[in-house]
Design a protein around this motif. Sequence first.
Motif, mmCIF file in Angstrom:
data_model
loop_
_atom_site.group_PDB
_atom_site.id
_atom_site.type_symbol
_atom_site.label_atom_id
_atom_site.label_comp_id
_atom_site.label_asym_id
_atom_site.label_seq_id
_atom_site.Cartn_x
_atom_site.Cartn_y
_atom_site.Cartn_z
ATOM 1 N N ASN A 53 0.893 -1.146 0.020
ATOM 2 C CA ASN A 53 -0.063 -0.063 -0.116
ATOM 3 C C ASN A 53 0.900 1.272 -0.118
ATOM 4 O OD1 ASN A 53 -1.842 1.893 0.289
ATOM 5 N ND2 ASN A 53 -2.893 0.826 2.227
ATOM 6 N N ILE A 72 -0.288 4.506 2.679
ATOM 7 C CA ILE A 72 0.484 4.275 3.934
ATOM 8 C C ILE A 72 1.870 4.585 3.547
ATOM 9 C CG2 ILE A 72 1.308 2.388 5.607
ATOM 10 C CD1 ILE A 72 -1.297 3.390 6.331
ATOM 11 N N ILE A 110 -7.547 6.109 5.619
ATOM 12 C CA ILE A 110 -7.178 4.648 6.397
ATOM 13 C C ILE A 110 -8.336 4.529 7.644
ATOM 14 C CG2 ILE A 110 -5.691 3.395 7.619
ATOM 15 C CD1 ILE A 110 -5.442 2.971 4.669
ATOM 16 N N LEU A 161 -10.774 1.780 8.157
ATOM 17 C CA LEU A 161 -10.808 0.744 9.309
ATOM 18 C C LEU A 161 -12.242 0.703 10.213
ATOM 19 C CD1 LEU A 161 -7.427 1.470 10.845
ATOM 20 C CD2 LEU A 161 -7.829 -0.569 9.632
ATOM 21 N N THR A 220 5.257 -2.415 4.229
ATOM 22 C CA THR A 220 3.862 -1.728 4.407
ATOM 23 C C THR A 220 2.886 -2.396 4.008
ATOM 24 O OG1 THR A 220 4.146 -0.729 2.149
ATOM 25 C CG2 THR A 220 4.735 0.582 3.867
ATOM 26 N N PRO A 221 1.490 -2.180 4.432
ATOM 27 C CA PRO A 221 0.240 -3.180 4.612
ATOM 28 C C PRO A 221 0.005 -3.395 3.060
ATOM 29 C CG PRO A 221 0.069 -1.319 6.020
ATOM 30 C CD PRO A 221 1.237 -0.967 5.145
ATOM 31 N N ALA A 260 -4.930 -1.182 -0.073
ATOM 32 C CA ALA A 260 -6.326 -0.990 0.116
ATOM 33 C C ALA A 260 -7.241 -1.294 -0.710
ATOM 34 C CB ALA A 260 -6.304 0.789 0.361
ATOM 35 N N VAL A 287 -6.397 -6.563 4.622
ATOM 36 C CA VAL A 287 -6.335 -5.287 4.397
ATOM 37 C C VAL A 287 -6.314 -4.668 5.773
ATOM 38 C CG1 VAL A 287 -6.879 -3.140 3.646
ATOM 39 C CG2 VAL A 287 -6.955 -4.941 2.161
ATOM 40 N N THR A 288 -7.391 -4.975 6.656
ATOM 41 C CA THR A 288 -7.498 -4.420 7.852
ATOM 42 C C THR A 288 -6.479 -4.881 9.100
ATOM 43 O OG1 THR A 288 -9.979 -4.382 7.661
ATOM 44 C CG2 THR A 288 -9.220 -4.260 9.747
ATOM 45 N N SER A 337 -3.630 -6.183 8.158
ATOM 46 C CA SER A 337 -2.283 -5.701 7.852
ATOM 47 C C SER A 337 -1.981 -4.150 8.279
ATOM 48 C CB SER A 337 -1.713 -5.932 6.494
ATOM 49 O OG SER A 337 -2.603 -5.062 5.635
ATOM 50 N N THR A 338 -3.226 -3.468 8.052
ATOM 51 C CA THR A 338 -2.953 -2.064 8.289
ATOM 52 C C THR A 338 -2.856 -1.852 9.921
ATOM 53 O OG1 THR A 338 -4.393 -1.605 6.632
ATOM 54 C CG2 THR A 338 -4.117 0.205 8.255
#
Length: 323
Positions: free
Chosen positions: A110, A114, A215, A219, A276-277, A280, A300-301, A303-304
């Motif tokens: 991402n 991010i 983000i 979330l 990085t995550p 998205a 996605v959630t 990893s973020t």
Amino acid sequence: MSMLFQSIQSVLVIILVIALGYVLQQRKWFGEEFPKNISRLITDIALPASIFSSVLKYLSRNELLSLGSSLIYPMGGVAITYIVAIVLVKVLKVRPGRRGTFINTIANANTIFIGLPLNIALFGENSMPYFLVYYVTNTVSTWVVGIFFIKADDPTKTSNSKTQHLNIKQILPAPLIGFFVAILFLIVGIPIPSFIDQTFTYVGNIVTPLALLYIGIMLFNSKLSSIRFDRDTIVALLGRFILSPLTIIGLLLLGGHLGHGLSIGLKETLIVQSATPALAILPVLAASSHGDTQYATNVVTTSTLLFVFIIPIIMFIMPYIIH
């Protein structure tokens, strides 16, 4: 130790802005269309402007040539992670509908929402040329290779199904076009009027805060209570946060051993960006091919959220890896 403390502070800044987006969405400050609109504003307007002005501000022709040769590291890293991810899909027998998301989670990062704000927070705006090296690789990888695995993973697809072709907007998204146009201006030496340059700079400066707010909004919309750590999620996260940075680190060490000198700033940026995550946009891509959107949203959630802990670790071990 000071670098670790700096990274923690930088991550805390990012967390606070993300939390602001989360709280504002929780309090229903934004309408249903706002996340989509803010994402479009970032990717189609603000980020191209930011990239365009940054290339002309921080790059020279000589630096462009030296950075161009550095593309081999992120390209090699992405290629290796693709191969490992495909093997893992076969070994773990990841079910159809998840395979494309699984592969993309491991291989692609991402970088927009991010990666960019994180890089600026950690290393300042002078790191933008280094960020662009990874960004270009990641964008091409996502829209030329990654999208292929998403489309091929459609569980409803039959042998008689019509092949969906990519359009030019997918292969060349606005930020990448902004980069190529800036490179053209740089090579040809076309002067930019100061008021145009200042306008692009002002518009580009909204990328970081808007991306972090986005983000936080996403979330909240993802409902944190729905997070699940099943086998496919855990392996994909290990690939994203361990395999990907280790691959880049290994290639950088190999390059150093072979005498390919790289700046510390470039090494730091490539390593951080590789950790990085997940993208998205994965849930949207999964939905477009009738994939498992719940799984895509979950990776996605998670990893973020996990990147908050991963980045300080990366920054702590960085001085022992590069010199």
